[in-house]
Design an enzyme around this catalytic site. Structure first.
Site, PDB file in Angstrom:
ATOM      1  N   ARG A 239       0.837  -1.192   0.000  1.00  0.00           N
ATOM      2  CA  ARG A 239       0.000   0.000   0.000  1.00  0.00           C
ATOM      3  C   ARG A 239       0.871   1.241   0.000  1.00  0.00           C
ATOM      4  O   ARG A 239       1.838   1.339   0.756  1.00  0.00           O
ATOM      5  CB  ARG A 239      -0.929   0.029   1.243  1.00  0.00           C
ATOM      6  CG  ARG A 239      -2.122  -0.909   1.155  1.00  0.00           C
ATOM      7  CD  ARG A 239      -3.138  -0.388   0.135  1.00  0.00           C
ATOM      8  NE  ARG A 239      -4.263  -1.296  -0.050  1.00  0.00           N
ATOM      9  CZ  ARG A 239      -4.333  -2.226  -0.992  1.00  0.00           C
ATOM     10  NH1 ARG A 239      -3.316  -2.405  -1.822  1.00  0.00           N
ATOM     11  NH2 ARG A 239      -5.399  -2.987  -1.117  1.00  0.00           N
ATOM     12  N   GLU A 268      -1.028   8.182  -4.837  1.00  0.00           N
ATOM     13  CA  GLU A 268      -2.295   7.596  -5.276  1.00  0.00           C
ATOM     14  C   GLU A 268      -3.467   8.136  -4.458  1.00  0.00           C
ATOM     15  O   GLU A 268      -4.587   8.252  -4.962  1.00  0.00           O
ATOM     16  CB  GLU A 268      -2.242   6.075  -5.162  1.00  0.00           C
ATOM     17  CG  GLU A 268      -1.251   5.427  -6.113  1.00  0.00           C
ATOM     18  CD  GLU A 268      -1.161   3.934  -5.880  1.00  0.00           C
ATOM     19  OE1 GLU A 268      -2.143   3.219  -6.178  1.00  0.00           O
ATOM     20  OE2 GLU A 268      -0.113   3.475  -5.396  1.00  0.00           O
ATOM     21  N   HIS A 291       0.970   0.423  -9.741  1.00  0.00           N
ATOM     22  CA  HIS A 291      -0.015  -0.346  -8.973  1.00  0.00           C
ATOM     23  C   HIS A 291      -0.557  -1.501  -9.821  1.00  0.00           C
ATOM     24  O   HIS A 291      -1.754  -1.709  -9.941  1.00  0.00           O
ATOM     25  CB  HIS A 291      -1.163   0.539  -8.488  1.00  0.00           C
ATOM     26  CG  HIS A 291      -1.840  -0.010  -7.259  1.00  0.00           C
ATOM     27  ND1 HIS A 291      -2.321   0.777  -6.241  1.00  0.00           N
ATOM     28  CD2 HIS A 291      -2.112  -1.292  -6.873  1.00  0.00           C
ATOM     29  CE1 HIS A 291      -2.869   0.023  -5.304  1.00  0.00           C
ATOM     30  NE2 HIS A 291      -2.751  -1.233  -5.670  1.00  0.00           N
TER      31      HIS A 291
END
Length: 340
Positions: A239, A268, A291
């Site tokens: 993440r 992001e 990603h």
């Protein structure tokens, strides 16, 4: 039939999964997003426009907020094609009687493959060598092995365990930092649980496999980077937000770290970090992907189907597999809570 309208805002949704939904009585709309942009970039109003009247939503990275759920009273089930749910307001879903599911079991192998690939790519300076060759410079850039190195894994969930399996082939010494040690698994696989500080200090490669929480946010930062070896390589396929990217950028520029393999970025979720991301991906000792760790043909087909099965299960009045339920706010559904 009228209560089975499904809208899919996720990209790369295959025909087999669409056919499955239709075979189970669903009226399916695969949203054509403007400019091909991902659903995570859509505004609240754009999402409301796409999802108005929908009973099921197969979602990618769009934020599932209380405001959005309140504006979509017909929406019963939100099914994520993925396993993270940090962009979902689970309290709001529970309060408003919705079901939120994730696609456990679909993409773990793909993410683990990329984590190993990034270790090898950064360690062997693949990108840097190719750029030099394009410029006509064929001199050899000395890299570093993964074989018999110390690899620290922060987190040992489904993906972390897949990474362990792959690392065993490299005869790596594997250190683990995780909140709930599984000593039997560690003994079987030859792993060693250590405090996080020890993992940072002793690892040649540090690979992150933890969820993003208030406790794990900026796990790698100016507070922890000084603990690491100056040639350590950071891998983040988990993440954005586990790494303070601005601090990582500074450490790489100043040669306080050896390199990084990054699939996720703070930018992001926080656009103010976009210049940091742009500078990171320009560095010669950084390998980056957008990603994309879970985005292989095989993994996407499987997670599409799992997400679809969860939607159909809710429509049929039952429940998705227990480990795929994030929250079940139906009056008789109970609340199994977070099962990531």
């Amino acid at each position: 039939m009228s209560n089975r309208k499904v809208v899919i805002t996720q990209q790369f949704f295959d025909e087999e999964s669409v056919a499955y939904l239709k075979a189970n009585g669903c009226d399916v709309t695969v949203a054509k997003l403007p400019g091909g942009k991902p659903d995570g970039s859509l505004s609240h109003d754009e999402l409301v426009g796409l999802l108005s009247g929908a009973h099921g939503w197969i979602v990618g990275h769009a934020p599932v907020t209380r405001e959005l759920l309140a504006a979509l009273p017909d929406l019963t089930v939100i099914s994520r094609r993925g396993v993270g749910y940090d962009r979902v307001d689970v309290d709001a879903a529970r309060d408003l009687g919705r079901v939120v599911a994730i696609a456990v079991g679909g993409n773990e192998a793909a993410v683990a493959d990329l984590a190993i690939g990034l270790m090898l790519g950064v360690g062997r300076r693949v990108g840097e060598s190719q750029e030099a060759m394009k410029a006509g410079k064929w001199s050899i850039l000395m890299g570093t092995d993964l074989t018999r190195k110390t690899v620290g894994l922060v987190g040992l969930g489904r993906i972390g365990r897949q990474v362990v399996q792959r690392l065993k082939a490299f005869d790596a010494r594997i250190l683990i930092s995780a909140p709930r040690p599984d000593e039997e698994y560690a003994q079987t696989m030859g792993l060693t649980y250590v405090p996080l500080e020890t993992l940072f200090a002793e690892s040649d490669y540090i690979s992150l496999h933890a969820p993003l929480t208030s406790e794990t946010r900026f796990l790698v930062s100016d507070k922890t980077i000084p603990l690491m070896k100056s040639d350590a390589i950071i891998i983040n396929t988990a993440r954005g937000g586990l790494v303070e990217d601005a601090h990582l950028l500074a450490a790489l520029r100043e040669k306080r770290l050896g390199g990084a393999g990054l699939d996720v970025f703070v930018s992001e979720a926080d656009s103010s970090y976009k210049p940091v991301t742009e500078e990171l991906i320009r560095l010669p000792n950084v390998a980056a992907t957008p990603h994309a760790a879970a985005s292989t043909r095989e993994a996407l087909a499987l997670t599409n189907m799992i997400a679809s099965q969860s939607v159909v299960a809710v429509f049929d009045g039952s429940s998705p597999q227990a480990n795929r339920i994030v929250v079940d706010g139906r009056p008789d559904g109970g609340d199994p809570g977070s099962r990531r």
